[in-house]
Each structure stands twice: as C-alpha cells, then as structure tokens.
Design an enzyme around this catalytic site. Structure first.
Site, mmCIF file in Angstrom:
data_model
loop_
_atom_site.group_PDB
_atom_site.id
_atom_site.type_symbol
_atom_site.label_atom_id
_atom_site.label_comp_id
_atom_site.label_asym_id
_atom_site.label_seq_id
_atom_site.Cartn_x
_atom_site.Cartn_y
_atom_site.Cartn_z
ATOM 1 N N LYS A 8 0.836 -1.196 0.000
ATOM 2 C CA LYS A 8 0.000 0.000 0.000
ATOM 3 C C LYS A 8 0.875 1.252 0.000
ATOM 4 C CE LYS A 8 -3.429 2.259 2.978
ATOM 5 N NZ LYS A 8 -4.236 2.061 4.192
ATOM 6 N N SER A 24 -3.230 2.337 -17.270
ATOM 7 C CA SER A 24 -2.353 2.004 -16.156
ATOM 8 C C SER A 24 -2.154 3.179 -15.218
ATOM 9 C CB SER A 24 -0.983 1.505 -16.628
ATOM 10 O OG SER A 24 -0.300 2.559 -17.259
ATOM 11 N N TYR A 57 -3.157 -1.401 -13.687
ATOM 12 C CA TYR A 57 -1.898 -2.092 -13.459
ATOM 13 C C TYR A 57 -0.768 -1.080 -13.372
ATOM 14 C CZ TYR A 57 -1.284 -1.401 -18.466
ATOM 15 O OH TYR A 57 -1.179 -0.838 -19.712
#
Length: 113
Positions: A8, A24, A57
């Site tokens: 995170k 992305s 991603y």
C-alpha cells in the site's frame, strides 16, 4: 484462500493524468520497490478526494521523480492534485503482514507502517 492486502502507498498525490495513454498507473520506481508492488501488477487505486475506485496495473516511472500518473480511462475519474491510496493484494491461505508506506506531498517516501 483469501485476498489479503500486501502492498500500500498511502495518501499519494496525483501529479499527472494522461487520457491518451493506453492505460495504467505510472508510479515512481522508488515507491514501487519500497511498497513491494511489481511492474504489471493489478492494483486498486482509491481516490480520497472524490471517492472513485479503479483497478488498473502498474508501470514504472522515473526513479526519484515522485511520479503518480493516472493513464487512460482512469484519468477521467482521478485528476491531478487528487490524493490516492494504491493497493496490491495477494491470494493466500496464510496471514501476511502488508508493506504500507507513507509519502509526503511530493510523493517522497516518509516511513513504513
């Protein structure tokens, strides 16, 4: 098996958004490494500013740049200046300790939680 938080980046600031890119989220290479994310990994990006949540991603940004850039369709929902949390998950049957990093207003690493 359960999906568990593994990585995170907390409260990063979006410094660029590029609707014309194929897709992305671009992340400073330092932050990728410190958080334990991987290039190409599926991530959840949560916008603390407006509540948007998107999956995309990771692509590698220039090391030391502080880059957090939303690309493609995500740039319609998450804008420059928004504060975001970027999370990676792992499917496991064992408890894991997530690597959570804090960054400053310029997306420079502050600490590991």
């Amino acid at each position: 098996m359960r999906w568990m938080l593994r990585s995170k980046i907390h409260n990063a600031t979006v410094i660029d958004a590029n609707v014309d890119y194929i897709g992305s989220v671009t992340i400073d290479e330092d932050l990728i490494e410190r958080s334990g994310l991987m290039v190409g990994e599926k991530v959840l990006v949560v916008d603390n500013t407006n509540g948007a949540r998107i999956e995309t991603y990771v692509i590698k940004g220039e090391r030391g740049s502080g880059m957090i850039c939303m690309n493609g369709a995500a740039a319609h929902r998450i804008k420059v200046g928004d504060r975001v949390i970027i999370m990676g998950f792992e499917l496991t049957d064992e408890p894991i300790r997530p690597r959570i990093i804090l960054v400053d207003d310029d997306n420079r690493y502050l600490s590991l939680l």
